[in-house]
Design a protein around this motif. Structure first.
Motif, PDB file in Angstrom:
ATOM      1  N   GLU A  59     -11.688  62.959 -16.047  1.00 33.65           N
ATOM      2  CA  GLU A  59     -11.990  61.562 -16.320  1.00 33.65           C
ATOM      3  C   GLU A  59     -10.979  60.662 -15.625  1.00 33.65           C
ATOM      4  N   GLU A  60     -11.467  59.548 -15.090  1.00 35.97           N
ATOM      5  CA  GLU A  60     -10.563  58.526 -14.576  1.00 35.97           C
ATOM      6  C   GLU A  60     -10.258  57.558 -15.720  1.00 35.97           C
ATOM      7  N   VAL A  61      -9.011  57.354 -15.992  1.00 34.55           N
ATOM      8  CA  VAL A  61      -8.576  56.477 -17.086  1.00 34.55           C
ATOM      9  C   VAL A  61      -7.729  55.367 -16.471  1.00 34.55           C
ATOM     10  N   PRO A  62      -8.329  54.220 -16.166  1.00 35.27           N
ATOM     11  CA  PRO A  62      -7.594  53.148 -15.468  1.00 35.27           C
ATOM     12  C   PRO A  62      -6.339  52.698 -16.200  1.00 35.27           C
ATOM     13  N   VAL A  63      -6.410  52.605 -17.524  1.00 34.47           N
ATOM     14  CA  VAL A  63      -5.247  52.230 -18.328  1.00 34.47           C
ATOM     15  C   VAL A  63      -5.119  53.239 -19.463  1.00 34.47           C
ATOM     16  N   PRO A  64      -3.985  53.891 -19.604  1.00 34.36           N
ATOM     17  CA  PRO A  64      -3.817  54.859 -20.694  1.00 34.36           C
ATOM     18  C   PRO A  64      -4.184  54.270 -22.044  1.00 34.36           C
ATOM     19  N   TYR A  65      -4.794  55.082 -22.895  1.00 31.30           N
ATOM     20  CA  TYR A  65      -5.334  54.605 -24.166  1.00 31.30           C
ATOM     21  C   TYR A  65      -4.274  53.942 -25.039  1.00 31.30           C
ATOM     22  N   LEU A  66      -3.073  54.479 -25.058  1.00 34.42           N
ATOM     23  CA  LEU A  66      -2.027  53.956 -25.932  1.00 34.42           C
ATOM     24  C   LEU A  66      -1.666  52.520 -25.598  1.00 34.42           C
ATOM     25  N   MET A  67      -1.809  52.129 -24.336  1.00 32.65           N
ATOM     26  CA  MET A  67      -1.378  50.816 -23.896  1.00 32.65           C
ATOM     27  C   MET A  67      -2.478  49.764 -23.983  1.00 32.65           C
ATOM     28  N   ARG A  68      -3.640  50.139 -24.486  1.00 33.75           N
ATOM     29  CA  ARG A  68      -4.753  49.189 -24.600  1.00 33.75           C
ATOM     30  C   ARG A  68      -4.687  48.450 -25.929  1.00 33.75           C
ATOM     31  N   ASP A  69      -5.333  47.301 -25.964  1.00 35.62           N
ATOM     32  CA  ASP A  69      -5.365  46.493 -27.188  1.00 35.62           C
ATOM     33  C   ASP A  69      -6.371  47.026 -28.199  1.00 35.62           C
ATOM     34  N   GLU A  70      -7.421  47.699 -27.714  1.00 38.26           N
ATOM     35  CA  GLU A  70      -8.452  48.146 -28.641  1.00 38.26           C
ATOM     36  C   GLU A  70      -7.983  49.317 -29.495  1.00 38.26           C
ATOM     37  N   THR A  71      -8.654  49.488 -30.610  1.00 36.56           N
ATOM     38  CA  THR A  71      -8.361  50.598 -31.514  1.00 36.56           C
ATOM     39  C   THR A  71      -9.489  51.614 -31.427  1.00 36.56           C
ATOM     40  N   TYR A  72      -9.185  52.858 -31.805  1.00 39.45           N
ATOM     41  CA  TYR A  72     -10.154  53.949 -31.729  1.00 39.45           C
ATOM     42  C   TYR A  72     -10.286  54.592 -33.105  1.00 39.45           C
ATOM     43  N   PRO A  73     -11.447  55.163 -33.390  1.00 40.12           N
ATOM     44  CA  PRO A  73     -11.648  55.790 -34.709  1.00 40.12           C
ATOM     45  C   PRO A  73     -10.994  57.169 -34.794  1.00 40.12           C
ATOM     46  N   VAL A  74      -9.712  57.214 -34.480  1.00 38.15           N
ATOM     47  CA  VAL A  74      -8.952  58.459 -34.540  1.00 38.15           C
ATOM     48  C   VAL A  74      -7.729  58.220 -35.420  1.00 38.15           C
ATOM     49  N   ASP A  75      -7.579  59.013 -36.450  1.00 38.05           N
ATOM     50  CA  ASP A  75      -6.459  58.827 -37.375  1.00 38.05           C
ATOM     51  C   ASP A  75      -5.192  59.528 -36.915  1.00 38.05           C
ATOM     52  N   LEU A  76      -5.344  60.691 -36.304  1.00 40.84           N
ATOM     53  CA  LEU A  76      -4.174  61.486 -35.939  1.00 40.84           C
ATOM     54  C   LEU A  76      -4.374  62.134 -34.580  1.00 40.84           C
ATOM     55  N   THR A  77      -3.381  61.954 -33.704  1.00 44.59           N
ATOM     56  CA  THR A  77      -3.328  62.676 -32.432  1.00 44.59           C
ATOM     57  C   THR A  77      -2.158  63.642 -32.481  1.00 44.59           C
TER      58      THR A  77
END
Length: 360
Positions: A59-77
């Motif tokens: 997958e191409e990920v233009p901006v790493p998930y941690l640095m984005r403003d949006e939230t994801y339905p994941v409680d624990l990584t």
């Protein structure tokens, strides 16, 4: 004469003092310059290859998930750095998955695992891609793979795992399962009482903090145990982090606090100390939690003499480089500079200028 001998001896003492001062200055310059030079080097070259694997494809990920403003339905990584772990990790994964099934049934939380291949020379990356494919539609756990080439150190592997995590909580564990995965709930429970209103908080597992009901089998060789104790004392003195065990590879970060990996400069064994130093400087709550730990026999990846010297150098670098302003803290998220390769089959390259801090 007696006066001549006195002058001769005094002159020699003076020269010895001058030599000692010069030697100390050169040592301090080395301790400051080497980590700074290595950091500047990776900031100037796009030499690292990063591949993100989801399901059965890259997958191409233009901006790493941690640095984005949006939230994801994941409680624990759960982030697991892996270096040549194709033989040892499957047992760790099975043990972890069994616990996560029970945790999921009791709490209903959504869990993901990010496996980071740190330039392994064995079949670790193939193993990770297989886990990604096998657990792409799993109800208990989803798996994401990140590959870093060439090998860059545990600190950078953890950083990459954090950057490509989606969870509201990020748990860092070691691939050898030396710490019981069930201790996650103890870290989370202790941390709940410390978390700030802004969501910041860090819980670190401790092999040295004792409490009832915790089995700490910390028998090690004399040299390794001595090096660990001396290092912890130096950590408290040099960087002002008052914890008993900075190096346990079992740490839980709330998502806002996990973003401090974007400020992290050190990439190998001392990265934990820098993260805790940054957190302390930013007044993030840090709680030390006793965990069940046991020695795991396997391929030795630590050289006591070499790595002890390097870690001592890194401790001095943390204190001096931040004090001198060569490394800086920032409250703003860094700007990410990603270089995309147009062909979908080509890997994604990440410019290491991403870690050259810039204020918004």
């Amino acid at each position: 004469t007696q006066s001549t001998w006195g002058i001769f001896i005094m002159s020699w003492i003076l020269w010895i003092i001058i030599f000692a001062i010069i030697l100390i200055c050169l040592m301090l310059a080395y301790f400051i310059y080497m980590p700074y030079r290595m950091y500047k080097k990776v900031c100037q070259k796009n030499f690292r290859k990063i591949v993100v694997w989801e399901g059965e494809k890259e997958e191409e990920v233009p901006v790493p998930y941690l640095m984005r403003d949006e939230t994801y339905p994941v409680d624990l990584t759960i982030v697991v750095p892996c270096y040549n772990e194709s033989n040892r990790f499957p047992a760790t994964f099975d043990q972890t998955y069994k616990y996560l099934e029970d945790l999921k049934s009791r709490t209903g939380i959504k869990i993901e695992m990010v496996l980071v291949n740190d330039g392994s020379r064995d079949a670790t990356w193939d193993m990770i891609k297989k886990y990604c494919a096998d657990y792409s539609n799993n109800q208990t756990l989803t798996v994401r793979g990140v590959s870093v080439q060439p090998n860059s150190g545990k600190g950078n592997a953890v950083r990459m795992g954090f950057l490509y995590s989606k969870g509201n909580n990020v748990l860092m564990i070691d691939a050898d399962a030396a710490t019981e995965i069930s201790d996650y709930e103890r870290l989370d429970s202790w941390l709940k009482d410390k978390v700030k209103d802004d969501g910041h908080g860090i819980a670190i597992g401790s092999r040295r903090k004792k409490t009832a009901g915790i089995d700490n089998k910390t028998e090690r060789s004399f040299l390794r145990d001595l090096a660990s104790k001396v290092f912890n004392v130096l950590t408290r003195i040099l960087i002002g982090v008052d914890v008993l065990d900075t190096q346990c590879g079992f740490k839980l970060f709330r998502k806002p606090s996990a973003r401090i990996v974007s400020i992290q400069h050190l990439e190998r064994w001392s990265f934990d100390c820098e993260l805790l130093f940054i957190a302390a400087q930013k007044h993030y709550p840090i709680v030390e939690v006793p965990v069940s730990w046991h020695e795991v026999l396997g391929d030795a990846k630590i050289s006591i003499l070499r790595d002890s010297f390097t870690m001592f150098r890194d401790l001095l670098a943390i204190r001096l480089l931040y004090c001198l302003g060569l490394w800086k803290l920032t409250d703003s998220l860094i700007h990410l500079s990603l270089i995309h390769i147009s062909e979908p089959t080509r890997p994604l390259y990440i410019s290491y200028a991403v870690f050259c801090l810039k204020k918004k």
